[in-house]
Motif scaffolding. Structure first.
Motif, PDB file in Angstrom:
ATOM      1  N   ALA A 110      72.019  44.613  72.661  1.00 21.23           N
ATOM      2  CA  ALA A 110      73.357  44.814  72.261  1.00 21.23           C
ATOM      3  C   ALA A 110      74.262  43.769  71.802  1.00 21.23           C
ATOM      4  N   HIS A 111      74.362  42.915  72.830  1.00 22.52           N
ATOM      5  CA  HIS A 111      75.060  41.708  72.661  1.00 22.52           C
ATOM      6  C   HIS A 111      74.603  40.912  71.539  1.00 22.52           C
ATOM      7  N   VAL A 112      73.032  40.840  71.481  1.00 28.53           N
ATOM      8  CA  VAL A 112      72.919  39.936  70.322  1.00 28.53           C
ATOM      9  C   VAL A 112      73.172  40.556  68.877  1.00 28.53           C
ATOM     10  N   ARG A 113      73.002  41.996  68.788  1.00 29.00           N
ATOM     11  CA  ARG A 113      73.349  42.722  67.627  1.00 29.00           C
ATOM     12  C   ARG A 113      74.771  42.488  67.413  1.00 29.00           C
ATOM     13  N   LEU A 114      75.694  42.782  68.180  1.00 25.11           N
ATOM     14  CA  LEU A 114      77.047  42.464  67.948  1.00 25.11           C
ATOM     15  C   LEU A 114      77.265  40.962  67.226  1.00 25.11           C
ATOM     16  N   ILE A 115      76.784  40.010  67.726  1.00 27.20           N
ATOM     17  CA  ILE A 115      76.856  38.794  67.344  1.00 27.20           C
ATOM     18  C   ILE A 115      76.350  38.658  65.755  1.00 27.20           C
ATOM     19  N   GLU A 116      74.914  39.265  65.762  1.00 31.04           N
ATOM     20  CA  GLU A 116      74.290  39.237  64.174  1.00 31.04           C
ATOM     21  C   GLU A 116      75.469  39.686  63.260  1.00 31.04           C
ATOM     22  N   GLU A 117      76.136  41.022  63.356  1.00 30.02           N
ATOM     23  CA  GLU A 117      76.842  41.613  62.774  1.00 30.02           C
ATOM     24  C   GLU A 117      78.095  40.918  62.338  1.00 30.02           C
ATOM     25  N   MET A 118      78.763  40.400  63.482  1.00 28.26           N
ATOM     26  CA  MET A 118      80.173  40.072  63.420  1.00 28.26           C
ATOM     27  C   MET A 118      80.240  38.593  62.753  1.00 28.26           C
ATOM     28  N   TYR A 119      79.304  37.770  62.961  1.00 30.36           N
ATOM     29  CA  TYR A 119      78.921  36.465  62.224  1.00 30.36           C
ATOM     30  C   TYR A 119      77.892  36.287  61.372  1.00 30.36           C
ATOM     31  N   LYS A 120      77.701  37.756  60.411  1.00 36.09           N
ATOM     32  CA  LYS A 120      76.665  37.534  59.465  1.00 36.09           C
ATOM     33  C   LYS A 120      77.106  36.399  58.232  1.00 36.09           C
ATOM     34  N   GLY A 121      75.900  35.730  58.024  1.00 35.26           N
ATOM     35  CA  GLY A 121      76.105  34.611  57.107  1.00 35.26           C
ATOM     36  C   GLY A 121      76.731  33.173  57.683  1.00 35.26           C
ATOM     37  N   GLU A 122      76.781  33.133  58.980  1.00 29.33           N
ATOM     38  CA  GLU A 122      77.647  32.027  59.744  1.00 29.33           C
ATOM     39  C   GLU A 122      76.466  31.566  60.559  1.00 29.33           C
ATOM     40  N   PRO A 123      76.828  30.196  61.022  1.00 25.97           N
ATOM     41  CA  PRO A 123      75.786  29.657  61.892  1.00 25.97           C
ATOM     42  C   PRO A 123      75.570  30.373  63.174  1.00 25.97           C
ATOM     43  N   TYR A 124      76.801  30.945  63.709  1.00 25.55           N
ATOM     44  CA  TYR A 124      76.622  31.506  64.853  1.00 25.55           C
ATOM     45  C   TYR A 124      75.908  32.689  65.063  1.00 25.55           C
ATOM     46  N   GLN A 125      75.467  33.160  63.943  1.00 28.98           N
ATOM     47  CA  GLN A 125      74.806  34.705  64.094  1.00 28.98           C
ATOM     48  C   GLN A 125      73.386  34.165  64.529  1.00 28.98           C
ATOM     49  N   LEU A 126      72.906  33.075  64.497  1.00 29.15           N
ATOM     50  CA  LEU A 126      71.591  32.581  64.758  1.00 29.15           C
ATOM     51  C   LEU A 126      71.444  32.658  66.317  1.00 29.15           C
ATOM     52  N   SER A 127      70.155  33.111  66.605  1.00 33.73           N
ATOM     53  CA  SER A 127      69.733  32.960  68.085  1.00 33.73           C
ATOM     54  C   SER A 127      69.332  31.792  68.288  1.00 33.73           C
ATOM     55  N   ALA A 128      69.647  31.180  69.616  1.00 36.43           N
ATOM     56  CA  ALA A 128      69.281  30.196  70.276  1.00 36.43           C
ATOM     57  C   ALA A 128      67.751  29.945  70.614  1.00 36.43           C
ATOM     58  N   PHE A 129      67.100  31.253  70.853  1.00 30.99           N
ATOM     59  CA  PHE A 129      65.598  31.511  70.850  1.00 30.99           C
ATOM     60  C   PHE A 129      64.856  31.469  69.511  1.00 30.99           C
ATOM     61  N   GLY A 130      65.670  31.200  68.073  1.00 31.25           N
ATOM     62  CA  GLY A 130      64.816  31.506  67.016  1.00 31.25           C
ATOM     63  C   GLY A 130      64.436  32.738  66.578  1.00 31.25           C
ATOM     64  N   ARG A 131      63.639  32.916  65.665  1.00 37.90           N
ATOM     65  CA  ARG A 131      63.345  34.330  65.270  1.00 37.90           C
ATOM     66  C   ARG A 131      61.712  34.460  65.277  1.00 37.90           C
ATOM     67  N   GLU A 132      61.392  35.648  65.639  1.00 36.48           N
ATOM     68  CA  GLU A 132      59.839  36.073  65.898  1.00 36.48           C
ATOM     69  C   GLU A 132      58.933  35.920  64.613  1.00 36.48           C
ATOM     70  N   GLU A 133      59.714  36.352  63.357  1.00 32.61           N
ATOM     71  CA  GLU A 133      58.931  36.220  62.113  1.00 32.61           C
ATOM     72  C   GLU A 133      58.611  34.909  61.868  1.00 32.61           C
ATOM     73  N   ASP A 134      59.231  33.646  62.268  1.00 31.60           N
ATOM     74  CA  ASP A 134      58.843  32.209  62.233  1.00 31.60           C
ATOM     75  C   ASP A 134      57.564  32.039  62.825  1.00 31.60           C
ATOM     76  N   LEU A 135      57.233  32.635  64.010  1.00 32.70           N
ATOM     77  CA  LEU A 135      56.042  32.192  64.932  1.00 32.70           C
ATOM     78  C   LEU A 135      54.784  31.951  64.170  1.00 32.70           C
ATOM     79  N   THR A 136      54.504  32.759  63.137  1.00 34.34           N
ATOM     80  CA  THR A 136      53.251  32.855  62.250  1.00 34.34           C
ATOM     81  C   THR A 136      53.152  31.601  61.478  1.00 34.34           C
ATOM     82  N   SER A 137      54.404  31.018  60.923  1.00 33.80           N
ATOM     83  CA  SER A 137      54.456  29.991  59.894  1.00 33.80           C
ATOM     84  C   SER A 137      54.430  28.586  60.655  1.00 33.80           C
ATOM     85  N   ILE A 138      55.129  28.425  61.705  1.00 36.30           N
ATOM     86  CA  ILE A 138      55.084  27.105  62.387  1.00 36.30           C
ATOM     87  C   ILE A 138      53.988  26.501  62.995  1.00 36.30           C
TER      88      ILE A 138
END
Length: 427
Positions: free
Chosen positions: A157-185
């Motif tokens: 819920a904490h992560v989702r609040l940040i995603e919605e509150m800072y949508k389109g801003e750098p702070y929206q991003l998680s320090a752990f990155g994104r699961e969807e990137d794991l297949t391409s890196i």
């Protein structure tokens, strides 16, 4: 109170922060590498500290690296990625016995700095890039960490609040990155991000413990001999961009308890003149068990299993958090907002102010009793540009008045309400 001095200097572009104190029998070391949060490469950066901690040229796997640390009187080494404000920060931490308490001819601190440097600069490579086995292992581990966030519903819920509150801003991003990137890196793409990190990151090295300061400065100068990017601390914008309307976001999942978050823009950051007043306001509002949220939402109304608030002063964010019964959603929001309005009109006593300031000062004094606490204070001083002298910090908190608190609270604007609700039962 007796002060603990933290001195800062520059060595080859690396910012060195030393706290020479006899309070501890250990020496604690922390190296941070800081770059702006950005979508490109964020998942690679999140995984890099764990890859680096997986093996070096001389100690090519985690087992051999652990054996080396054991030989260094049980030294420990950990690495992670985090975010603070709009910065992505890779950290390495070491703790070793202080040289003066060992009967050894060679400096353990020098050996530890050499090993830390090797971990960062001499990773085990395969065909000129990271070792594929280590990379795939750490990708799996990162996927598990991301899954753990989803499974911890409060954290989710904490992560989702940040995603919605800072949508389109750098702070929206998680320090752990994104699961969807794991297949391409892969090993090559992550290594490219690593090379960019060495070139572009701001390096800060914090050392706390008993040592000869001039000797340590010379060690760091010699060991970290590369020319680092001497980036100044950037100013954090607290420009007022009024909230046009409050966003209300609701997710539905199979949960036994509702998770309610309210996100406020404070328009005060760690670099702002109202920073200490904002901290005192938050202390009265929801930081401690004596706060308005705890007393009114939990104790008087019995609406929540817990209710508290938290400041992220590097971005100007105030969050309230509560675990509630699903049917209590509207009333809980109403009571939380009533406490917000009480702060803005000054509906709190001088006793509450003094009690809150005393608790903040006590936390500060307690922080000076641990090496990590001293490092955190030093980091805050670097970010804020203010003195890290404990008596100066106590004075700044002590000088906050009721009018200061009211002024700081009146900057707050509710931006987003997030509620993690249960799925409707299928009849």
């Amino acid at each position: 109170m007796e002060d603990i001095c933290i001195s800062s200097s520059e060595k080859n572009g690396l910012q060195l922060h030393l706290c020479n104190t006899d309070k501890f029998k250990t020496i604690s070391i922390m190296l941070t590498m800081k770059v702006p949060l950005q979508e490109d490469g964020i998942t690679a950066r999140a995984i890099i500290p764990h890859i680096l901690n997986g093996g070096t040229t001389n100690y090519p796997n985690r087992k051999l690296l652990k054996q080396k640390l054991d030989e260094m009187y049980g030294a420990n080494l950990s690495a992670d990625a985090l975010k603070k404000g709009e910065d992505h920060i890779i950290t390495f931490r070491m703790e070793i016995p202080a040289d003066r308490y060992l009967n050894v001819s060679n400096s353990l601190l020098k050996s530890s700095l050499d090993l830390l440097h090797e971990v960062v600069y001499s990773p085990i490579l395969e065909n000129g890039v990271f070792n594929t086995t280590i990379v795939e292992q750490e990708k799996r581990a990162l996927k598990q960490r991301l899954t753990a966030i989803y499974n911890d519903k409060m954290l989710y819920a904490h992560v989702r609040l940040i995603e919605e509150m800072y949508k389109g801003e750098p702070y929206q991003l998680s320090a752990f990155g994104r699961e969807e990137d794991l297949t391409s890196i892969n090993a090559a793409s992550i290594y490219q991000v690593y090379e960019e990190l060495l070139q572009n990151a701001r390096f800060d090295l914090f050392i706390v413990g008993a040592f000869d300061q001039s000797e340590v400065e010379s060690m760091v100068q010699d060991v970290f001999s590369e020319q680092h990017n001497n980036k100044p601390i950037k100013m954090i914008s607290s420009d007022r961009k009024d909230v046009n309307s409050v966003k209300v976001i609701q997710d539905k999942m199979d949960v036994k308890q509702g998770k309610l978050f309210l996100g406020y823009k404070t328009f005060s950051t760690i670099q702002d003149e109202d920073y200490e007043a904002t901290r005192v306001a938050n202390a009265i509002f929801g930081r401690f068990p004596s706060s308005k949220l705890f007393i009114n939402v939990r104790e008087k109304e019995s609406l929540a299993y817990f209710a508290l608030s938290h400041l992220e002063s590097n971005i100007g964010l105030l969050m309230t958090m509560a675990g509630i019964e699903f049917a209590n959603y509207e009333r809980a929001v109403e009571i939380i907002r009533e406490q917000e309005y009480a702060m803005k009109v000054g509906d709190f006593t001088e006793t509450e102010i003094e009690q809150s300031k005393a608790m903040l000062i006590n936390q500060l004094i307690e922080a000076y009793d641990t090496p990590l606490g001293i490092m955190d204070i030093s980091i805050q001083a670097v970010d804020s540009g203010l003195s890290n002298n404990i008596n100066d910090q106590i004075k700044r908190i002590s000088m906050v008045s009721k009018s200061d608190v009211i002024r700081a609270a009146n900057k707050w604007e509710l931006d987003t309400i997030y509620f993690l609700n249960r799925k409707e039962e299928i009849k």
